[in-house]
Write an enzyme that holds these catalytic residues in place. Structure first.
Site, mmCIF file in Angstrom:
data_model
loop_
_atom_site.group_PDB
_atom_site.id
_atom_site.type_symbol
_atom_site.label_atom_id
_atom_site.label_comp_id
_atom_site.label_asym_id
_atom_site.label_seq_id
_atom_site.Cartn_x
_atom_site.Cartn_y
_atom_site.Cartn_z
ATOM 1 N N ASP A 165 -25.717 -8.590 -10.303
ATOM 2 C CA ASP A 165 -24.676 -7.569 -10.190
ATOM 3 C C ASP A 165 -23.285 -8.180 -10.391
ATOM 4 O OD1 ASP A 165 -25.177 -4.856 -9.847
ATOM 5 O OD2 ASP A 165 -25.880 -5.113 -7.785
ATOM 6 N N LYS A 201 -33.260 2.005 -12.845
ATOM 7 C CA LYS A 201 -33.252 0.558 -13.080
ATOM 8 C C LYS A 201 -34.688 0.020 -13.101
ATOM 9 C CE LYS A 201 -28.616 0.095 -11.116
ATOM 10 N NZ LYS A 201 -27.730 -0.275 -10.003
ATOM 11 N N GLN A 211 -28.428 -2.046 -3.890
ATOM 12 C CA GLN A 211 -27.674 -0.873 -4.338
ATOM 13 C C GLN A 211 -26.589 -0.514 -3.328
ATOM 14 O OE1 GLN A 211 -28.094 0.415 -7.359
ATOM 15 N NE2 GLN A 211 -26.559 2.017 -7.106
HETATM 16 N N1 GUN Z 1 -23.287 1.220 -6.890
HETATM 17 C C1 GUN Z 1 -22.570 1.735 -7.914
HETATM 18 N N2 GUN Z 1 -22.625 0.920 -8.988
HETATM 19 C C2 GUN Z 1 -23.386 -0.130 -8.618
HETATM 20 C C3 GUN Z 1 -23.804 -1.304 -9.327
HETATM 21 O O1 GUN Z 1 -23.478 -1.559 -10.481
HETATM 22 N N3 GUN Z 1 -24.616 -2.142 -8.603
HETATM 23 C C4 GUN Z 1 -24.969 -1.887 -7.320
HETATM 24 N N4 GUN Z 1 -25.737 -2.782 -6.710
HETATM 25 N N5 GUN Z 1 -24.583 -0.826 -6.659
HETATM 26 C C5 GUN Z 1 -23.806 0.053 -7.319
#
Ligand code: GUN
Length: 292
Positions: free
Chosen positions: A119, A52, A96
């Site tokens: 998110d 990311k 995350q």
């Molecule tokens: N863990 C698995 N997928 C995601 C996501 O799209 N965003 C976040 N913050 N954590 C995740």
């Protein structure tokens, strides 16, 4: 059969965003800024967050990576989120998941300001999504919509079978596919661990979204000819032939199902890359939303 190429489509999304960022730079406007928070050192989470942050750099976004130890107290994380909420330069905040067991994910999600919730996990964002109001869609479901849109897949009236009911993928994609918009207007069935007759239901699916995190779960005899197959699985499976010691496996038995499908996403190279592209789209939107 056509491959839904997440590499190609995510690159296109990133190129478009890169151009828009460049235009903003020329005009002296603020550049989008994503703050990513990683708690602990879960291998998969490390990889996702690194991708990311790298993608932000590729397209000219500013990014801040905040790394916290696995034993960081919940209050410290909440305080950090409070700081990011009040930092006017930060447009989007991502924590995350999963988080270490001693931290309440729900509290953390609710601590993020909805205007920075790129998110799309905050209850306000989810509520707005359910009601069809402008908001940030969770990145993986949004990435799936972008793929369906890119390949101009006609979704209206189709029966979409979603396997998995997580807040991150299954539930939100089921809502988005049932909305009165494109891509959407599907009749949606959400299947989960308590579902009876899963095979029979899957066989009715014109679109199947496999989002349960069990490698190779969806077998050829569960899929009708011509179905659209979206594989959300990204499980690490031990593989001694790989330098890393693992390979990434999807929830779909790709080799057996691909020949009978109309469209199918590969793993890797499908939905995973689209998740990042969608997150970047949300971050750009969070940056420009303040100017309207
Ligand atoms: N863990 C698995 N997928 C995601 C996501 O799209 N965003 C976040 N913050 N954590 C995740």
């Amino acid at each position: 059969m056509q491959i839904l190429d997440g590499k190609l489509v995510s690159q296109k999304v990133k190129n478009d965003l890169k151009e828009k960022v460049e235009e903003r730079r020329k005009k002296g406007l603020k550049l989008p800024h994503l703050a990513a928070v990683l708690v602990g050192n879960n291998g998969a989470s490390e990889t996702y967050v690194a991708s990311k942050v790298k993608s932000c750099a590729e397209i000219g976004f500013t990014s801040t990576l905040i790394r916290l130890e696995a034993d960081t107290p919940e209050e410290v994380l909440l305080e950090k989120i409070g700081e990011l909420n009040s930092d006017v330069d930060v447009d989007g905040i991502l924590v995350q998941l999963p988080l270490p067991k001693h931290i309440s994910e729900q509290k953390v999600i609710e601590a993020i300001l909805p205007s920075k919730d790129v998110d799309g996990f905050h209850p306000e964002s989810v509520g707005r999504m359910v009601q069809g109001l402008p908001t940030y869609f969770p990145a993986t479901p949004y990435g799936i919509l972008l793929l369906l849109e890119h390949y101009k897949i006609a979704t209206a009236g189709l029966h979409a079978v979603v396997i998995g009911r997580s807040n991150i993928v299954g539930r939100p994609i089921s809502i988005l596919l049932s909305r009165s918009d494109y891509p959407g207007n599907c009749t949606v069935t959400v299947c989960h661990s308590q579902t009876r007759n899963l095979k029979e239901i899957c066989l009715q699916g014109d679109i199947i979204i496999a989002a349960l995190g069990k490698p190779g779960f969806l077998k050829s005899d569960m899929v009708k000819d011509g179905a659209v197959i979206i594989d959300v699985g990204i499980t690490r499976v031990a593989d001694s032939t790989k330098k890393s010691g693992f390979s990434i496996k999807g929830d779909v038995d790709f080799e057996a199902i691909a020949p009978k499908s109309s469209f199918i996403t590969p793993v890797p190279g499908g939905v995973g890359l689209m998740t990042i592209a969608a997150l970047l789209m949300n971050t750009f939107k969070a940056c420009t939303a303040k100017e309207i």
